[in-house]
Enzyme design. Sequence first.
Site, PDB file in Angstrom:
ATOM      1  CB  SER A 141     -21.148  97.098  20.410  1.00  0.00           C
ATOM      2  OG  SER A 141     -19.875  97.363  20.980  1.00  0.00           O
TER       3      SER A 141
ATOM      4  CE  LYS B 191     -22.901 100.865  20.580  1.00  0.00           C
ATOM      5  NZ  LYS B 191     -22.190 100.672  21.856  1.00  0.00           N
TER       6      LYS B 191
ATOM      7  CG  HIS C 265     -19.305 101.500  12.414  1.00  0.00           C
ATOM      8  ND1 HIS C 265     -19.074 100.268  12.969  1.00  0.00           N
ATOM      9  CD2 HIS C 265     -18.785 102.405  13.290  1.00  0.00           C
ATOM     10  CE1 HIS C 265     -18.428 100.412  14.104  1.00  0.00           C
ATOM     11  NE2 HIS C 265     -18.239 101.697  14.339  1.00  0.00           N
TER      12      HIS C 265
HETATM   13  P1  AMP Z   1     -17.080 103.700  17.158  1.00  0.00           P
HETATM   14  O1  AMP Z   1     -16.319 103.100  16.016  1.00  0.00           O
HETATM   15  O2  AMP Z   1     -17.482 102.730  18.211  1.00  0.00           O
HETATM   16  O3  AMP Z   1     -16.454 104.963  17.694  1.00  0.00           O
HETATM   17  O4  AMP Z   1     -18.451 104.175  16.518  1.00  0.00           O
HETATM   18  C1  AMP Z   1     -18.451 105.102  15.459  1.00  0.00           C
HETATM   19  C2  AMP Z   1     -19.833 105.667  15.345  1.00  0.00           C
HETATM   20  O5  AMP Z   1     -20.755 104.622  15.079  1.00  0.00           O
HETATM   21  C3  AMP Z   1     -20.301 106.351  16.637  1.00  0.00           C
HETATM   22  O6  AMP Z   1     -20.982 107.541  16.294  1.00  0.00           O
HETATM   23  C4  AMP Z   1     -21.215 105.326  17.231  1.00  0.00           C
HETATM   24  O7  AMP Z   1     -22.223 105.890  18.048  1.00  0.00           O
HETATM   25  C5  AMP Z   1     -21.820 104.704  15.996  1.00  0.00           C
HETATM   26  N1  AMP Z   1     -22.370 103.376  16.304  1.00  0.00           N
HETATM   27  C6  AMP Z   1     -21.741 102.346  16.902  1.00  0.00           C
HETATM   28  N2  AMP Z   1     -22.591 101.305  17.078  1.00  0.00           N
HETATM   29  C7  AMP Z   1     -23.791 101.704  16.586  1.00  0.00           C
HETATM   30  C8  AMP Z   1     -25.086 101.091  16.473  1.00  0.00           C
HETATM   31  N3  AMP Z   1     -25.309  99.862  16.905  1.00  0.00           N
HETATM   32  N4  AMP Z   1     -26.077 101.812  15.911  1.00  0.00           N
HETATM   33  C9  AMP Z   1     -25.861 103.077  15.470  1.00  0.00           C
HETATM   34  N5  AMP Z   1     -24.672 103.701  15.537  1.00  0.00           N
HETATM   35  C10 AMP Z   1     -23.646 103.031  16.083  1.00  0.00           C
END
Ligand code: AMP
Length: 291
Positions: free
Chosen positions: A185, A149, A37
Amino acid sequence: MKIIESARDMRGESELLRRAGLSLGFVPTLGGLHAGHRALLDRARSECERVSASIYLNPTQFDSPADLATYPASMDADLSLCESAGVDIVWLGRRADLFPDGFQTWVEVERLTRPLCGAFRPGHFRGVTTIVAELLAIAKPHRAYFGLKDFQQALAIERMVRDLWLDTEVVKVPTVREPDGLALSSRNARLAPEERAVAPALYRSLVRTRELLLGGEHRVDALEAFLRRAIEEEPRFRVEYAEVVRAADLEPFSTGTVDIDAGVLIAVAAHLGSARLIDNVWLPPARGGDF
Ligand code: AMP
């Protein structure tokens, strides 16, 4: 750093900033923030005059109640990460605004969300595209940032923005990894130490498959079988899917043979203990395009 809760206030704030002629970057998240993030926030910070992030654990994108109930949340740590990234506004979404009683309008991107994760997580992408459409309508950013990702998610959102003429540019950011290759993640927190130790095998398997492809093996079946076997060398993994598809539209290669010039996505989902992990590597189309 301003912390906003109501959608009305968030929209008001964005409208003021827009009227002042400032460029707005926006990073939507579920919370449980980590360096992945952070990369999105840093990119937004470097490209936009004002940066906002939303933290909202959107229930409608969870196809498993247990996944939702145990999703790692850490509001204090999330706020400090935002603060240290120089975020101007954190918006803590509320269900009463985003899915009020009587809510009945859903946004669905059709073909792009059918394969890969879409085949195993019914309703997931519909929940994602609907909440992102709402968030963009409220936060009105010039640019919104998404991680690769979640490659399929990024493509679906990009398609939605184009199809609905939403006035936001979608920016796709490369995956951030631990030094041993594991993609960051929020769900990694669920891995027991012995599972965490073997988890990087997922990414290594993807890299080995990409090497096989670049070494001249273009048969999709052979590549997919190799990928699956490589992951299953670590018996704790239960592979959900392991696929080689066209990067631009996630469709299978109709001839059964990879056309590297068309762009290639090698994508996996696998369960490890109680965590479901996804990861991918990809080759952009030879003629460039928007990758
Ligand atoms: P989430 O909170 O899981 O919905 O993720 C929010 C944003 O962060 C989404 O656009 C994800 O694709 C991005 N994101 C999550 N993990 C990663 C990572 N390891 N590298 C790059 N972006 C990420």
